[in-house]
Design an enzyme around this catalytic site. Structure first.
Site, PDB file in Angstrom:
ATOM      1  N   LYS A 122      80.398   9.347  12.552  1.00  0.00           N
ATOM      2  CA  LYS A 122      80.267   9.970  11.227  1.00  0.00           C
ATOM      3  C   LYS A 122      81.584  10.635  10.813  1.00  0.00           C
ATOM      4  CE  LYS A 122      77.991  13.821  10.522  1.00  0.00           C
ATOM      5  NZ  LYS A 122      76.892  14.802  10.423  1.00  0.00           N
ATOM      6  N   ASP A 140      75.682  10.562   7.038  1.00  0.00           N
ATOM      7  CA  ASP A 140      75.157  11.915   7.212  1.00  0.00           C
ATOM      8  C   ASP A 140      73.689  11.939   6.781  1.00  0.00           C
ATOM      9  OD1 ASP A 140      75.157  11.869   4.481  1.00  0.00           O
ATOM     10  OD2 ASP A 140      76.789  13.280   4.230  1.00  0.00           O
TER      11      ASP A 140
END
Ligand code: SF4
Length: 211
Positions: A122, A140
């Site tokens: 991420k 996310d």
């Protein structure tokens, strides 16, 4: 599920809604700060990270300073963002590695970014997209929730990596990074986690409403 063409319509609608598509972490254009703030943001709001960052970067204005920081003092400053002991350790180690190997800035490949302590896919994708302008999907919590609701992912896409792969294939490479920033803004304004405002949603005609 959407195909490339209808996914492009969603991308375009979000672009009209949020032309700026800025990252919600205020890192002042300094790449190493975005990396540190991303580590801080795990299980913490971007708003809190922005508040903590003010004191943090005032006290430690360079990656060198953070790499050599007193661990107790660093923990004190970042305590309110949770998981602070692990985050403090990772921030110091990542800054040390950036100073030692990468000229005090985050590297520009996924492989090298993943070697920095505290950095997963991420964060790595956030850096690749935001700093280096490379195609990158940041999975996310907003991205995962809204992609599923809209019908941009398939029921079998359960993990962040599966969602990243699905969206990477569906969204135009040049649009990917901004698309993810826009999903964050859209997720705060309309498609909230607990009570999505479907009746007022500008994307309702494009949404499969997989709630
Ligand atoms: S219609 Fe509802 S579920 Fe679909 S994107 Fe809009 S707010 Fe989210």
């Amino acid at each position: 599920m959407h195909n490339k063409q209808s996914a492009a319509e969603i991308v375009s609608a979000l672009k009209q809604l949020y032309p700026a598509a800025e990252c919600s972490l205020s890192y002042g254009g300094e790449p190493w700060k975005l990396l540190v703030m991303s580590i801080l943001s795990a299980q913490c709001t971007d708003r809190r990270v922005n508040i903590i960052a003010e004191e943090l970067f005032q006290k430690y204005p360079t990656p060198e300073a953070l790499a050599n920081s007193d661990i107790n003092e660093l923990e004190r400053i970042i305590k309110s963002c949770g998981l602070y002991k692990t985050k403090a350790k990772n921030i110091r180690a990542s800054c040390a590695l950036m100073v030692e190997k990468y000229d005090s800035t985050p590297p520009d490949t996924l492989e090298e970014l993943l070697k920095l302590p505290g950095v997963g896919r991420k964060i790595a994708n956030l850096i690749l997209g935001d700093i280096y302008g490379k195609p990158a999907i940041v999975t996310d919590t907003h991205c995962m929730r809204i992609s599923k609701r809209l019908g941009l992912t398939a029921p079998e896409d359960k993990t962040p990596f599966a969602i990243e792969r699905r969206l990477s294939a569906l969204i135009e490479p040049a649009e990917q990074s901004d698309f993810c920033h826009r999903l964050v803004l859209f997720g705060r304004e309309y498609c909230t986690a607990r009570s999505p405002r479907c009746n007022e949603c500008p994307l309702i005609s494009l949404c499969e409403r997989n709630l």
